[in-house]
Design a protein around this motif. Sequence first.
Motif, mmCIF file in Angstrom:
data_model
loop_
_atom_site.group_PDB
_atom_site.id
_atom_site.type_symbol
_atom_site.label_atom_id
_atom_site.label_comp_id
_atom_site.label_asym_id
_atom_site.label_seq_id
_atom_site.Cartn_x
_atom_site.Cartn_y
_atom_site.Cartn_z
ATOM 1 N N HIS A 177 -3.723 5.299 -1.455
ATOM 2 C CA HIS A 177 -4.801 5.950 -0.706
ATOM 3 C C HIS A 177 -4.445 7.543 -0.712
ATOM 4 O O HIS A 177 -3.286 7.767 -0.444
ATOM 5 C CB HIS A 177 -4.739 5.506 0.804
ATOM 6 C CG HIS A 177 -4.725 3.996 0.957
ATOM 7 N ND1 HIS A 177 -5.831 3.499 1.364
ATOM 8 C CD2 HIS A 177 -3.790 2.893 0.960
ATOM 9 C CE1 HIS A 177 -5.669 2.083 1.549
ATOM 10 N NE2 HIS A 177 -4.401 1.898 1.280
ATOM 11 N N ASN A 178 -5.451 8.396 -1.071
ATOM 12 C CA ASN A 178 -5.455 9.652 -0.797
ATOM 13 C C ASN A 178 -5.837 10.041 0.365
ATOM 14 O O ASN A 178 -7.204 10.272 0.594
ATOM 15 C CB ASN A 178 -6.151 10.310 -2.125
ATOM 16 C CG ASN A 178 -6.279 11.687 -2.356
ATOM 17 O OD1 ASN A 178 -7.189 12.553 -2.924
ATOM 18 N ND2 ASN A 178 -5.045 12.226 -1.744
ATOM 19 N N CYS A 179 -4.814 10.234 1.394
ATOM 20 C CA CYS A 179 -5.424 10.847 2.781
ATOM 21 C C CYS A 179 -4.120 11.551 3.353
ATOM 22 O O CYS A 179 -2.949 11.477 2.873
ATOM 23 C CB CYS A 179 -5.787 9.586 3.486
ATOM 24 S SG CYS A 179 -4.566 8.299 3.635
ATOM 25 N N ASP A 180 -4.407 12.204 4.485
ATOM 26 C CA ASP A 180 -3.492 12.943 5.232
ATOM 27 C C ASP A 180 -3.016 11.796 6.352
ATOM 28 O O ASP A 180 -4.000 11.314 7.037
ATOM 29 C CB ASP A 180 -4.381 13.988 5.972
ATOM 30 C CG ASP A 180 -3.515 14.998 6.820
ATOM 31 O OD1 ASP A 180 -2.362 14.549 7.205
ATOM 32 O OD2 ASP A 180 -3.828 15.930 7.068
ATOM 33 N N LEU A 181 -1.723 11.422 6.359
ATOM 34 C CA LEU A 181 -1.346 10.656 7.402
ATOM 35 C C LEU A 181 -1.660 11.112 8.721
ATOM 36 O O LEU A 181 -1.545 10.177 9.786
ATOM 37 C CB LEU A 181 0.255 10.464 7.270
ATOM 38 C CG LEU A 181 1.120 11.497 7.341
ATOM 39 C CD1 LEU A 181 1.615 11.409 8.823
ATOM 40 C CD2 LEU A 181 2.261 11.257 6.534
ATOM 41 N N ARG A 182 -1.700 12.208 9.106
ATOM 42 C CA ARG A 182 -1.887 12.714 10.286
ATOM 43 C C ARG A 182 -3.478 12.420 10.721
ATOM 44 O O ARG A 182 -3.837 12.407 12.135
ATOM 45 C CB ARG A 182 -1.978 14.398 10.562
ATOM 46 C CG ARG A 182 -0.647 14.832 10.341
ATOM 47 C CD ARG A 182 -0.484 16.395 9.885
ATOM 48 N NE ARG A 182 -1.178 16.943 8.598
ATOM 49 C CZ ARG A 182 -1.339 18.051 8.328
ATOM 50 N NH1 ARG A 182 -0.544 19.000 8.960
ATOM 51 N NH2 ARG A 182 -1.659 18.172 7.240
ATOM 52 N N LYS A 183 -4.239 11.773 9.854
ATOM 53 C CA LYS A 183 -5.428 11.482 10.254
ATOM 54 C C LYS A 183 -5.633 9.990 9.863
ATOM 55 O O LYS A 183 -6.706 9.160 9.644
ATOM 56 C CB LYS A 183 -6.585 12.044 9.501
ATOM 57 C CG LYS A 183 -6.412 13.587 9.808
ATOM 58 C CD LYS A 183 -7.896 14.555 8.954
ATOM 59 C CE LYS A 183 -7.618 15.884 9.454
ATOM 60 N NZ LYS A 183 -8.753 16.513 8.435
ATOM 61 N N HIS A 212 0.994 -1.157 0.060
ATOM 62 C CA HIS A 212 -0.134 0.025 0.067
ATOM 63 C C HIS A 212 0.713 1.330 -0.024
ATOM 64 O O HIS A 212 2.040 1.121 0.563
ATOM 65 C CB HIS A 212 -0.989 -0.075 1.232
ATOM 66 C CG HIS A 212 -1.925 -1.007 1.230
ATOM 67 N ND1 HIS A 212 -3.385 -0.733 1.442
ATOM 68 C CD2 HIS A 212 -1.686 -2.388 1.490
ATOM 69 C CE1 HIS A 212 -3.840 -1.904 1.347
ATOM 70 N NE2 HIS A 212 -3.122 -2.816 1.574
ATOM 71 N N CYS A 213 0.305 2.370 -0.372
ATOM 72 C CA CYS A 213 0.857 3.565 -0.292
ATOM 73 C C CYS A 213 -0.243 4.630 -0.167
ATOM 74 O O CYS A 213 -1.246 4.494 -0.362
ATOM 75 C CB CYS A 213 1.891 3.970 -1.378
ATOM 76 S SG CYS A 213 0.966 4.171 -3.059
ATOM 77 N N LEU A 214 0.124 5.789 0.491
ATOM 78 C CA LEU A 214 -0.571 6.944 0.551
ATOM 79 C C LEU A 214 -0.018 8.368 0.418
ATOM 80 O O LEU A 214 1.371 8.243 0.299
ATOM 81 C CB LEU A 214 -0.908 7.151 2.001
ATOM 82 C CG LEU A 214 -0.435 7.418 3.158
ATOM 83 C CD1 LEU A 214 -0.089 8.726 3.275
ATOM 84 C CD2 LEU A 214 -0.810 6.721 4.333
ATOM 85 N N ASP A 215 -0.781 9.245 -0.011
ATOM 86 C CA ASP A 215 -0.162 10.558 -0.367
ATOM 87 C C ASP A 215 -1.410 11.620 -0.083
ATOM 88 O O ASP A 215 -2.393 11.384 -0.556
ATOM 89 C CB ASP A 215 0.417 10.737 -1.554
ATOM 90 C CG ASP A 215 1.354 12.005 -1.664
ATOM 91 O OD1 ASP A 215 2.451 11.883 -1.549
ATOM 92 O OD2 ASP A 215 1.000 13.208 -1.844
ATOM 93 N N ILE A 216 -1.158 12.637 0.476
ATOM 94 C CA ILE A 216 -1.986 13.790 0.696
ATOM 95 C C ILE A 216 -2.500 14.708 -0.453
ATOM 96 O O ILE A 216 -3.701 15.089 -0.643
ATOM 97 C CB ILE A 216 -1.637 14.629 1.693
ATOM 98 C CG1 ILE A 216 -2.671 15.617 2.399
ATOM 99 C CG2 ILE A 216 -0.476 15.770 1.251
ATOM 100 C CD1 ILE A 216 -2.554 16.597 3.422
ATOM 101 N N ALA A 239 -0.854 13.519 -6.936
ATOM 102 C CA ALA A 239 0.317 12.490 -6.813
ATOM 103 C C ALA A 239 -0.372 10.878 -6.736
ATOM 104 O O ALA A 239 0.071 9.954 -7.562
ATOM 105 C CB ALA A 239 0.855 12.384 -5.454
ATOM 106 N N THR A 240 -1.603 10.802 -6.151
ATOM 107 C CA THR A 240 -2.301 9.456 -6.040
ATOM 108 C C THR A 240 -2.964 9.208 -7.495
ATOM 109 O O THR A 240 -2.756 7.941 -7.854
ATOM 110 C CB THR A 240 -3.365 9.478 -4.975
ATOM 111 O OG1 THR A 240 -4.241 10.455 -5.105
ATOM 112 C CG2 THR A 240 -2.746 9.667 -3.616
ATOM 113 N N GLN A 241 -3.218 10.113 -8.211
ATOM 114 C CA GLN A 241 -3.759 10.043 -9.557
ATOM 115 C C GLN A 241 -2.732 9.449 -10.567
ATOM 116 O O GLN A 241 -2.950 8.502 -11.529
ATOM 117 C CB GLN A 241 -4.259 11.269 -10.321
ATOM 118 C CG GLN A 241 -5.585 11.504 -9.288
ATOM 119 C CD GLN A 241 -6.256 12.770 -10.143
ATOM 120 O OE1 GLN A 241 -5.376 13.836 -10.691
ATOM 121 N NE2 GLN A 241 -7.475 13.093 -9.883
ATOM 122 N N GLN A 242 -1.450 9.989 -10.195
ATOM 123 C CA GLN A 242 -0.216 9.584 -11.009
ATOM 124 C C GLN A 242 0.189 8.007 -10.778
ATOM 125 O O GLN A 242 0.391 7.666 -11.671
ATOM 126 C CB GLN A 242 1.028 10.550 -10.788
ATOM 127 C CG GLN A 242 2.085 10.394 -11.618
ATOM 128 C CD GLN A 242 3.161 11.382 -11.263
ATOM 129 O OE1 GLN A 242 2.919 12.582 -11.330
ATOM 130 N NE2 GLN A 242 4.464 11.099 -11.279
#
Length: 246
Positions: free
Chosen positions: A92-98, A64-68, A72-75
């Motif tokens: 995952h398109n999300c904020d790691l702080r959440k 898995h990977c994530l980026d806010i 970036a996530t579309q790429q």
Amino acid sequence: MYNFERLSDNVKIAVSPEHTFGTDAVILAYFAKIKRKDKALDMGSGCGIIPFLWLRDEQQSPVHCLDIQQNATQQIEYSIKENGFEKRLTVHNCDLRKANEHFSAECFTLVTMNPPYKPVNTGIESLSESARIARHEVCCNIEDAVKAANYLLTYSGRFCMCHRPERLVDALTIMRQYKLEPKRLRFVCDKEGEEPFLFLVEGKKGAKPFLRVEPDLIIKNKDSKFSEEMLKVYGSYADGYEDKIR
């Protein structure tokens, strides 16, 4: 829209002016020593270079990977389709702080991050918003990353991060604060005898104190060509690309 970089005969990755990759991320992917059974997550993934390097191993379990940043996530999703990795990589398109709003606690055995290096209001801030978020601690600092990793990792799970040497004490202090005991530390130098420009650290959740300092990773030999280990770091990506990389 995107250019493609060949990572192996079977894997390629989309890069753009907004989201590309450098040596630091490639070294971090290598340092993390992912196991085939690991349930791994790369945070702040940008173009997705770290998970795509891992997936050069056809027997690697899904990652898995994530980026806010949505661009970036579309790429990354574009690269997933180009490689047929729909069942191997979840973005995952999300904020790691959440992280607690998007993931269950203790659901990964390995978490990595190549974080922004520059505090806000220091140095020359990048003009584009994407580059500013990637390079400056606008949306994430060391503590944010470590706190998220603590939440996401199983007991004895591993967190691997790279950063600039001047932030080493901050990183080790915060990791211990969040019960990610530093276990491995390695410095990266451009050439032998030079000061390191990067450190790599691995923390293990719930582990007892004992830090192993590994030999320096030297990027170039005396002839300014890649060292033998750096060719190993790049693996199949280095084939035919040595003059191009770094």
